[in-house]
Design a protein around this motif. Structure first.
Motif, short mmCIF file in Angstrom:
data_model
loop_
_atom_site.label_atom_id
_atom_site.label_comp_id
_atom_site.label_asym_id
_atom_site.label_seq_id
_atom_site.Cartn_x
_atom_site.Cartn_y
_atom_site.Cartn_z
N GLY A 24 2.13 7.43 -10.15
CA GLY A 24 2.37 7.26 -8.72
C GLY A 24 2.26 8.51 -7.89
N ILE A 25 1.84 9.62 -8.49
CA ILE A 25 1.73 10.89 -7.77
C ILE A 25 0.27 11.13 -7.40
CG2 ILE A 25 2.18 13.38 -7.87
CD1 ILE A 25 3.97 12.66 -10.38
N MET A 52 0.83 -1.18 0.00
CA MET A 52 0.00 0.00 0.00
C MET A 52 0.88 1.25 0.00
SD MET A 52 -3.22 0.78 -0.01
CE MET A 52 -4.01 -0.68 0.66
N PHE A 53 0.48 2.24 -0.82
CA PHE A 53 1.25 3.48 -0.94
C PHE A 53 0.32 4.68 -0.73
CE2 PHE A 53 2.91 0.13 -3.63
CZ PHE A 53 4.24 0.06 -3.25
N THR A 54 0.91 5.87 -0.72
CA THR A 54 0.12 7.08 -0.50
C THR A 54 0.16 8.04 -1.68
OG1 THR A 54 1.92 8.39 0.50
CG2 THR A 54 0.68 6.91 1.96
N GLY A 55 1.04 7.79 -2.64
CA GLY A 55 1.14 8.70 -3.77
C GLY A 55 2.02 9.91 -3.49
N ILE A 56 2.78 9.86 -2.41
CA ILE A 56 3.74 10.93 -2.11
C ILE A 56 5.12 10.42 -2.51
CG2 ILE A 56 4.69 12.44 -0.35
CD1 ILE A 56 1.73 12.87 -0.92
N VAL A 57 5.62 10.92 -3.64
CA VAL A 57 6.90 10.45 -4.19
C VAL A 57 8.05 10.83 -3.26
CG1 VAL A 57 8.50 10.67 -6.13
CG2 VAL A 57 6.02 10.52 -6.55
N GLU A 58 8.92 9.87 -2.97
CA GLU A 58 10.03 10.11 -2.06
C GLU A 58 11.30 10.57 -2.76
OE1 GLU A 58 10.03 7.49 1.67
OE2 GLU A 58 9.46 6.11 0.05
N GLU A 59 11.51 10.07 -3.97
CA GLU A 59 12.68 10.50 -4.73
C GLU A 59 12.53 10.12 -6.20
OE1 GLU A 59 16.54 8.51 -4.51
OE2 GLU A 59 15.62 6.96 -3.23
N ILE A 60 13.38 10.71 -7.02
CA ILE A 60 13.43 10.37 -8.43
C ILE A 60 14.61 9.43 -8.64
CG2 ILE A 60 13.77 11.23 -10.78
CD1 ILE A 60 12.45 13.83 -9.92
N GLY A 61 14.34 8.25 -9.17
CA GLY A 61 15.40 7.30 -9.45
C GLY A 61 15.80 7.32 -10.91
N ASN A 62 16.86 6.61 -11.21
CA ASN A 62 17.37 6.56 -12.58
C ASN A 62 17.48 5.09 -13.02
OD1 ASN A 62 18.83 8.07 -14.88
ND2 ASN A 62 20.28 6.44 -14.36
N VAL A 63 16.90 4.78 -14.19
CA VAL A 63 16.95 3.40 -14.69
C VAL A 63 18.37 3.07 -15.14
CG1 VAL A 63 16.08 1.77 -16.39
CG2 VAL A 63 14.54 3.49 -15.43
N LYS A 64 18.99 2.16 -14.42
CA LYS A 64 20.38 1.79 -14.69
C LYS A 64 20.47 0.80 -15.84
CE LYS A 64 24.45 -0.05 -12.28
NZ LYS A 64 24.95 -0.55 -10.97
N SER A 65 19.53 -0.17 -15.89
CA SER A 65 19.55 -1.15 -16.97
C SER A 65 18.17 -1.76 -17.15
CB SER A 65 20.57 -2.26 -16.68
OG SER A 65 20.16 -3.05 -15.58
N ASN A 76 7.02 4.65 -10.72
CA ASN A 76 6.00 5.35 -11.53
C ASN A 76 4.61 4.84 -11.22
OD1 ASN A 76 7.91 6.95 -12.72
ND2 ASN A 76 7.88 5.93 -14.70
N GLY A 77 4.38 4.58 -9.94
CA GLY A 77 3.06 4.15 -9.49
C GLY A 77 2.81 2.67 -9.56
N ILE A 78 3.78 1.88 -10.02
CA ILE A 78 3.60 0.44 -10.18
C ILE A 78 4.31 -0.29 -9.04
CG2 ILE A 78 4.02 -1.53 -11.70
CD1 ILE A 78 4.29 0.70 -13.96
#
Length: 233
Positions: free
Chosen positions: A142-143, A1-14, A44-46
């Motif tokens: 996810g926001i 369960m999530f709240t839709g409050i994004v904690e950080e922006i990640g970067n797709v490494k591979s 991204n909300g998934i």
């Protein structure tokens, strides 16, 4: 369960994908501070399961159903993604109930500056729009955002500067595809309303008698769910 409050922006490494496998490795920092193998992280909300966790990244496998319903099928190395850990029982519930199970995708059709905010219009299928209500909640990539306008073809949200700066929305332009998850409450209401018809169908299947053929003596009401409830069943 999530709240839709994004904690950080990640970067797709591979991104590793073939006929039997779709695996993402994402560079992150904050969401890894107290994560253990098997924990959930919203990308991204998934909702994805964290595997092969290191001090600077985590890996997650993605099933075909998730790829079919979401934008993950388009993701590539170097993309930025919104990240959120599963809700803590001791945390603040700042957004709304987000399961991480995407209903589908929408397309940004316009962006318009409005003072310090930005209006974003998203076109979506009617099967998604039917669960969206004005002033209700919607998760976009996810926001957690508030719906400011809704019609039969699209809906609009007004995004404040803080949300734009802390998420990947800033980089989303007209034509961008986004993940959408509707408020779960509407889905439960729909299910419960439809339960009466399902119950009547089950009765006819097991007894061979359709509800419409069940009646009391002449002048009395038919036996239905409401009648049974009123009489203590």
């Amino acid at each position: 369960m999530f709240t839709g409050i994004v904690e950080e922006i990640g970067n797709v490494k591979s991104v590793i994908k073939n006929k039997s496998l779709f695996r993402l490795t994402i560079d992150a920092k904050r969401v890894l501070t107290d994560i253990k193998l098997g924990d959930s992280i919203a990308v991204n909300g998934i909702c994805l399961t964290a595997e092969n966790i290191s001090s600077s990244s985590f890996t997650a496998d993605v099933m075909s159903e998730t790829l079919h319903r979401s934008t993950l099928k388009f993701i590539k190395q170097g993309d930025k993604v919104n990240l959120e850990r599963a809700m803590s029982a001791k945390g603040r519930f700042g957004g709304h109930i987000v399961s991480g199970h995407i209903d589908g995708v929408g397309t940004i059709s316009s962006r318009e500056d409005d003072g310090n905010a930005v209006w974003i219009t998203i076109i979506a299928d009617r099967e998604i729009l039917k669960y969206i209500v004005q002033k209700g909640s919607i998760a976009i990539d996810g926001i957690s955002l508030t719906v400011a306008y809704i019609d039969t073809e699209c809906f609009k949200v007004s995004v404040i500067p803080h949300t734009m700066s802390q998420t990947i929305l800033l980089g989303k332009g007209v034509g961008s595809i986004v993940n959408l998850e509707c408020d779960v409450i509407g889905k439960y209401v729909e299910k419960l309303i439809g339960f009466k018809d399902e119950f009547n169908y089950s009765i006819s299947q097991y007894t061979g008698i359709h509800k419409s053929n069940l009646s009391c003596k002449e002048g009395n009401p038919s036996i239905d769910i409401d009648f049974l409830r009123k009489n203590g069943f």
